[in-house]
Each structure stands twice: as C-alpha cells, then as structure tokens.
Design an enzyme around this catalytic site. Structure first.
Site, PDB file in Angstrom:
ATOM      1  N   ASP A  45       0.826  -1.195   0.000  1.00  0.00           N
ATOM      2  CA  ASP A  45       0.000   0.000   0.000  1.00  0.00           C
ATOM      3  C   ASP A  45       0.863   1.248   0.000  1.00  0.00           C
ATOM      4  O   ASP A  45       0.586   2.216  -0.717  1.00  0.00           O
ATOM      5  CB  ASP A  45      -0.930  -0.004   1.213  1.00  0.00           C
ATOM      6  CG  ASP A  45      -1.847   1.202   1.249  1.00  0.00           C
ATOM      7  OD1 ASP A  45      -2.683   1.339   0.334  1.00  0.00           O
ATOM      8  OD2 ASP A  45      -1.726   2.013   2.182  1.00  0.00           O
ATOM      9  N   ALA A  46       1.916   1.248   0.803  1.00  0.00           N
ATOM     10  CA  ALA A  46       2.811   2.405   0.852  1.00  0.00           C
ATOM     11  C   ALA A  46       3.486   2.616  -0.500  1.00  0.00           C
ATOM     12  O   ALA A  46       3.635   3.754  -0.966  1.00  0.00           O
ATOM     13  CB  ALA A  46       3.864   2.208   1.945  1.00  0.00           C
ATOM     14  N   LYS A 124      -6.049 -11.336  -8.899  1.00  0.00           N
ATOM     15  CA  LYS A 124      -4.661 -10.899  -9.063  1.00  0.00           C
ATOM     16  C   LYS A 124      -3.859 -11.484  -7.911  1.00  0.00           C
ATOM     17  O   LYS A 124      -3.924 -11.007  -6.785  1.00  0.00           O
ATOM     18  CB  LYS A 124      -4.560  -9.380  -9.073  1.00  0.00           C
ATOM     19  CG  LYS A 124      -3.151  -8.860  -9.328  1.00  0.00           C
ATOM     20  CD  LYS A 124      -3.119  -7.340  -9.372  1.00  0.00           C
ATOM     21  CE  LYS A 124      -1.711  -6.837  -9.680  1.00  0.00           C
ATOM     22  NZ  LYS A 124      -0.752  -7.182  -8.607  1.00  0.00           N
ATOM     23  N   ARG A 145      10.369 -11.931 -14.123  1.00  0.00           N
ATOM     24  CA  ARG A 145       9.969 -10.784 -14.943  1.00  0.00           C
ATOM     25  C   ARG A 145      11.138  -9.836 -15.197  1.00  0.00           C
ATOM     26  O   ARG A 145      11.302  -9.290 -16.285  1.00  0.00           O
ATOM     27  CB  ARG A 145       8.844 -10.010 -14.246  1.00  0.00           C
ATOM     28  CG  ARG A 145       8.316  -8.865 -15.092  1.00  0.00           C
ATOM     29  CD  ARG A 145       7.637  -7.784 -14.241  1.00  0.00           C
ATOM     30  NE  ARG A 145       6.546  -8.290 -13.443  1.00  0.00           N
ATOM     31  CZ  ARG A 145       5.283  -8.362 -13.853  1.00  0.00           C
ATOM     32  NH1 ARG A 145       4.975  -7.982 -15.075  1.00  0.00           N
ATOM     33  NH2 ARG A 145       4.349  -8.812 -13.044  1.00  0.00           N
ATOM     34  N   LYS A 329      -7.262  -2.826  -7.940  1.00  0.00           N
ATOM     35  CA  LYS A 329      -6.610  -3.083  -6.653  1.00  0.00           C
ATOM     36  C   LYS A 329      -7.624  -3.036  -5.508  1.00  0.00           C
ATOM     37  O   LYS A 329      -8.518  -2.187  -5.480  1.00  0.00           O
ATOM     38  CB  LYS A 329      -5.508  -2.050  -6.404  1.00  0.00           C
ATOM     39  CG  LYS A 329      -4.349  -2.114  -7.389  1.00  0.00           C
ATOM     40  CD  LYS A 329      -3.633  -3.454  -7.384  1.00  0.00           C
ATOM     41  CE  LYS A 329      -2.765  -3.639  -6.166  1.00  0.00           C
ATOM     42  NZ  LYS A 329      -1.555  -2.808  -6.129  1.00  0.00           N
ATOM     43  N   CYS A 423       1.389 -15.394  37.099  1.00  0.00           N
ATOM     44  CA  CYS A 423       0.147 -14.968  36.452  1.00  0.00           C
ATOM     45  C   CYS A 423      -0.031 -13.460  36.582  1.00  0.00           C
ATOM     46  O   CYS A 423      -0.004 -12.931  37.698  1.00  0.00           O
ATOM     47  CB  CYS A 423      -1.043 -15.694  37.074  1.00  0.00           C
ATOM     48  SG  CYS A 423      -2.642 -15.091  36.473  1.00  0.00           S
ATOM     49  N   CYS A 439      -2.866 -19.934  33.972  1.00  0.00           N
ATOM     50  CA  CYS A 439      -2.700 -19.736  35.413  1.00  0.00           C
ATOM     51  C   CYS A 439      -3.017 -21.042  36.132  1.00  0.00           C
ATOM     52  O   CYS A 439      -3.966 -21.754  35.778  1.00  0.00           O
ATOM     53  CB  CYS A 439      -3.643 -18.629  35.892  1.00  0.00           C
ATOM     54  SG  CYS A 439      -3.656 -18.417  37.694  1.00  0.00           S
TER      55      CYS A 439
END
Length: 701
Positions: A45-46, A124, A145, A329, A423, A439
């Site tokens: 996404d970035a 995709k 590729r 997308k 615990c 526990c």
C-alpha cells in the site's frame, strides 16, 4: 544489501522537485530490494501511494520527469536479468474503484472504436511473475519478470513448485506465464524451516516466495505454488499452435492450460469468469473481494482484461503496460508498523494470552492498534523483538495478526520480549506444559469473567446478573464458583448488597430459577470447558444427550463428535474431570443435565449417526449444513444468532459460520453481505427468513 533504519512515510502529495526526486529514489530502491531478494522498506500500500504521488507530480510537471521514474518502467524498475524475454513481460496499470474502472473501460472502448465484446475477470495473485518455458512438453527454463525485457534464470527451482509440472500432458513447445506464491500453510512451514536453520523469518508470503525462488544451494527446500495466467508461443512452437495461441480467447486458452496439467485459478474458490458488461465486471470484483479473507493464498486485486484476441490486438500495448488489461486493486490488508509492547491478558478459563500493542496503522478501512500473538511459543518462533517493524495482516472480520518482523529494518535498538514469571492477574504460578500458558488457578483466577460469561444470554441467560453485579457477589465472598449461584446464594444475602431492593432481588432469584430449565448444551457452555464454545457445546450435548454420557466419554469417544480432533479431545475430557465437583453440584441444584430431542448414541456402528446421537434422517434439516447471515425478520426476528443456530440443530441440521462448497443452505436476512455474495458465487441455495421459518415451523418455540 543496504538496510533502512525506519519505514519511510509515503507522501500524499509531492511539494517540489526535491521531494519528487527523493520519492523516485525511494520507489526505485524499494522495487529493487523486493525483486532482488524479497525485502523492501515499504509494504504494497505504501509503495502504491508513493507511485501514485509520483504520477500526479509528473502529470503536473511533465518537463521534470526523471528517466529512472518507476512510472515508465515495468515492475517499477526491478533489477535487470540476463535472459531476454521473447515478448516483453509487462506490468499492469491500476484502478482503485468501480468509478475508476468504468472510466478506464470507456477509454479502452474509445481507443478500439467499439464496445469490448467480453471481459475476463480473474484474481490478481500476490506473488512473483514467472515465465515457464516448455520444450516438447518438458519444463526447460524458469525466468523472472526482471525489467520486463529480460529476467533472471531461476531454473534451479524446477521440481519444487506445486502446480508447475515437470512435464505437460501433451508434448508441446510454448511459454506459460504465471505467478509463483506461497499459500498460508506453505508460508508458515517456510518460516519454521528457515528459523530452524538460523535464518530470520520472512515478513509475508509474497516476500517469502521471492526470496525462496532466488535462493540457491540451501540446506533445505520449501514448497511454493504456481498459478498460470497466460500462454505464448516460443520461436520453435508448432505454427498451428502458435496461431491458436495468438488468436484464441483468453478464457479458452486458460482452460487448455489446465488440461495440460498446469495449475490455474479455475481450481480455486475464485475462478476466472467471462462477462459481457462493465456492471458485471464490478459485480464479480465484489464477489471475489468478499471471498478474499477465506482464500488460502493472498490476492491484492482482480485482473480485468479483454477476453478476445481481436479486442486486445486493436487496443495494443504501451511500453510499460498493455492497454487491454488493468488491475483493480483492493484495499490493503497488510501494513508495516512498529511493535511497541506486549500485553499479557488472562481469559476466563485462566489462559494467559499475549497481545501486541502497535503503533496505530490504517488497514482495510480501520485503525489497528492491537494484534494477536497467540501464545509464547508463537512469539519465539517468529523471533519478535520489542521495537521491531512488523508486517500486520488483517482481512475481513479476522482479528489482526502479526505475520513476522521485517528483520532487515532492524536498527539494533530492539529489545527482547519478557515473558511473565507469574500470572499477571493473580500472581499465582503458570502452567507452561502446553503451548497456551495457563494460570495454575485456572478459571478461578478470573472468577468475575467466568461467572459473567456463564450468566450471558447465550449460556444460562440469567437476567439481572451483569458484570457489576457479579463483581459485588465475588467481592462479598458470596460466590466463589458457578454452583454457588444455585445452591448457596440466598434472598437474604442479596438483599444485604448495595443497590439490591426487594424487586431486583426477587427478579434475580426468578432468573436463577429459570436458568435451571436451560438445556444441557447451555449448561455445558456456561461451564467454559476449554476447547469448546457455543457451537461445540451444542454438538457435544446433542451427540451424547446427557451429562452422564459426556462425562463417561474418553478421548476416543469424544472424537466422534463432529469438529473434535485428536488434539482437542483429551483437553475436553481432562477439563470435564476437573469440573466434576461443579457439575455434581449443578445437577444437585436442579439444573438440566439432558438435551431435549437428543438420544444417546447407540453402540458403535449400530446406526448411522450425524453430529448427535439421533439418527441421520431426523428433522427437516437432516444432513444440511446451514449458515445464517444478515438481520432476521418475521417469526425469527427476536432470535439471537446463537438461538438461530440452536434452532438449526434442533431441526436436524448443522450450523456453520462460514460459507463453502459444502454449505447446503444460506438463510440471508436484511443487510446480508459477503456471505450472500459467496453463496451466489458457489451456487449455494438461498432462503429468506420467512422461507426458513416455514421449513422449521414445527421446531419454533
């Protein structure tokens, strides 16, 4: 390889030439790192947002476009290879909404001067594009590729990739193009093997596939999966076959690919379909998106292409992408963010569960701050450290989870995660004999949560016994275990509590009396047996019919209940033994220990049984797997989802929370969404709430 100390934050807009130049550098570095070794400082996404910002800037300042900009290069400027492609291996342009796709489709139809005859719509796949060259039916070469004109020879991976046979069923010479990826199971196995051999875990399946494909001379091998998406002739392909490949419809060619033994999306829940309108394309996109969370492999979008060769030839190709296909997308379901802390929470049965505290990140339309870590062994296996940049995954309604640390982004400032010695809830010792720590006090550690759960609507349904009232009872020492509610608690004790008048006291006493009539499945669920829940408690109760039958079952007998395997069965049996005193007290207090309508199982093999001891032909839903989705109306309007599931099972069916090819019926109410869409795509029978109510009328209370 150069590492990055922090994840860059992609800009929403580039303010000037310097920002544009830096963005181009960042995008090129990210693409090169990913295609060279399966690592990158940016998640998908970035990276997409960075490239879109570059594209916008170049549109507004065409005179400043840099020659190494990723917008004009295949795969954003991936590393070059030394094996030339016979036909350029191009990237795809992207659209991100139905409106953008409609605009793109209209542009394509203007270009070719007519409507596109039909569209091919397929998932995709989120992996690595590969060209597989077959000579006389034998797999001879694998090429990545690369930069689109030439790629890297990775033929050393031949024989390790599922779905890409060493020999085709016919001795043909051609090139199969497709995607190599790792399924979720393959990814988990790959990380187990990798960490066992001293390596850092992969951040996600896509990076794992890219890194594994290029690795040579490793001491271990991990499986990957191939899905074909195209066929091309080679220079020595038979002329008749070459003509067929050049003129054939894409869908028909992919059917031929499957016949030759190559894996394609046709074998999955999201096969490619051919449609004739833009509206049908968008509808199919929505159907595939609805199934995304349940797929065993990752997808990051849907590929839409003109199906007929005549339309593709009329459209032509650009230097970077074909003009006849586009990637629709989907919203990102994984992001890179920082692991800030680990919290240790104690559940109602005493299970100590770690939870990751994250630097907030937007994923799939919601802000994610926490993620599951399952258990301490999971933390150790993934090699997590506080301060790590981690890949966080979220899809559909699934709780966010951490895939793995992005190890190449470590700075050296990360710290070990400290596991609790006692615990966190009560300070008692911890039972670490199983992967899920517990526990030593078990459910008594978190008594308030345990009693509140038991009193809930889907368990004993004790009206007036909410969380705050349970806290009062526990702090006053009036309730130390579930049976105390029924065999020790008195009206006078309740009247002595703050904010408990005669009316509220009498109402609560009446609710406790009513709870004694709840069926065995509700009582069993209220006990909070590990390894069970509402659905499993119903299955166990309907199979054995009585509490005595349940308690007499050993692990082997428990496994005859649908959904209980070899690991869960002994845990359930041991839990029931641990709860023996409470069960005896509840029975003595008059709670029901039988399941209405169920009969104990006959001797093994004496009769065919379903999930309960009843014969398999009992009830109108006998043999049917039923899913309920959306809001119920009419006679079913007042039923909770749990009550709907109980109704299904009283009528002889099996309730389920997910739709699959094995689902018999989906009851779709108002607002039904992805489950209805999935049922339609699989051809599963649908019923309205009124239609279903008529089917089970004899079983409605």
């Amino acid at each position: 390889m150069t590492t990055t100390s922090a994840v860059p934050s992609p800009p929403s807009a580039l303010s000037d030439s310097a920002a544009y130049t830096q963005a181009v550098r960042d995008a090129r570095a990210a693409a090169a790192a990913y295609y060279e070794g399966g690592t990158s400082a940016l998640d998908d996404d970035a990276y997409d947002r960075l490239v879109r910002a570059i594209t916008v800037y170049e549109t507004e300042h065409p005179e400043e476009v840099l020659p190494d900009s990723p917008t004009g290069k295949v795969a954003g400027g991936a590393v070059e290879g030394d094996v030339a492609h016979t036909v350029p291996m191009l990237s795809l342009d992207n659209v991100f909404s139905g409106e953008e796709f409609t605009t793109w489709a209209a542009s394509l139809e203007r270009r070719i001067g007519r409507d596109v005859t039909c569209w091919n719509v397929s998932p995709k796949l989120d992996g690595l594009a590969i060209a597989a060259r077959y000579q006389d039916g034998r797999l001879a070469r694998l090429v990545t590729r690369g930069d689109g004109t030439a790629g890297e020879d990775v033929s050393h991976a031949i024989g390790t990739i599922e779905g890409l046979p060493d020999r085709l069923t016919e001795a043909v010479t051609l090139e199969v193009r497709g995607e190599i990826l790792m399924t979720g199971a393959q990814f988990e196995y790959a990380n187990e093997v990798r960490t066992e051999h001293g390596g850092d875990p992969f951040a996600n399946p896509r990076n794992a596939a890219a890194g594994t494909l290029r690795a040579k001379d490793r001491a271990y091998t991990v499986p990957m999966t191939f899905f074909g998406y195209g066929l091309l002739p080679l220079p020595d392909t038979d002329p008749a076959l070459a003509a067929e490949l050049g003129e054939g419809a894409h869908g028909a060619l992919m059917d031929r690919t499957a016949v030759w033994g190559v894996n394609t999306p046709a074998s999955t829940q999201v096969p490619a379909v051919v449609v004739t309108s833009v509206d049908q394309v968008v509808e199919r996109v929505e159907q595939i998106a609805a199934l995304r969370a349940e797929l065993p492999f990752g997808i990051d979008g849907i590929v839409v292409r003109a199906d007929l060769a005549a339309d593709r030839q009329a459209a032509g190709e650009g230097s970077r992408a074909p003009r006849w296909a586009v990637a629709f997308k989907l919203p990102a379901v994984e992001k890179i963010t920082k692991l800030l802390d680990v919290e240790w929470n104690v559940g109602r049965t005493g299970i100590i569960a770690p939870r990751a505290v994250l630097e907030p990140v937007e994923i799939d339309g919601s802000t994610v701050t926490y993620a599951t870590l399952h258990n301490p062994a999971d933390i150790t296996r993934r090699g997590l450290l506080l301060g790590d940049q981690v890949m966080v995954y979220k899809a559909g309604d699934i709780i966010p989870r951490i895939e793995a640390p992005v190890a190449h982004l470590r700075t050296g400032d990360e710290k070990e995660i400290v596991f609790p010695a006692v615990c966190p809830q009560c300070g008692s010792g911890i039972d670490t004999s199983e992967q899920r720590w517990r526990c030593e006090r078990g459910r008594n550690c978190h008594l308030v949560a345990s009693i509140t759960y038991a009193a809930g609507r889907d368990q004993l349904d004790i009206e007036g016994l909410g969380h705050s009232r349970v806290v009062q009872l526990v702090e006053a020492g009036l309730v130390t275990a579930l049976p105390d509610l029924f065999d020790r608690l008195t009206r006078e004790q309740l009247l002595g509590l703050e904010r408990m008048g005669e009316t509220s006291t009498d109402n609560l006493m009446a609710a406790l009396q009513a709870a004694r009539s709840q069926p065995l499945s509700r009582v069993l669920c209220a006990l909070g047996v590990r390894g069970t829940g509402r659905s499993m408690s119903r299955r166990i109760a309907r199979y054995f019919a009585t509490m005595d039958g349940i308690r007499a079952a050993d692990a082997e007998a428990m496994q005859r209940v649908d959904g209980i395997g070899a690991e869960r069965a002994p845990v359930i049996v041991a839990e029931l033994a641990e709860l023996a005193d409470q069960i005896d007290r509840l029975a003595a207090a008059g709670l029901s220990m039988t399941e209405p309508g169920a009969t104990p199982p006959a001797a093994e093999d004496d009769q065919e049984t379903g999930e309960s001891g009843e014969t398999a032909d009992a009830g109108p839903l006998a043999g049917l797997k039923v899913v309920v989705t959306g809001a119920m109306t009419g006679p079913l309007e007042q039923l909770s989802r749990n009550q709907m599931n109980e109704l299904i099972e009283r009528a002889g069916g099996k309730s389920s929370g997910s739709v699959s090819k094995n689902t018999s019926l989906v009851v779709a109410g108002e607002g039904a969404g992805s489950k209805r869409a999935k049922a339609e795509s699989l051809g599963v029978r649908l019923a309205t709430p009124d239609e279903f109510a008529a089917m089970v009328a004899d079983f409605l209370d």
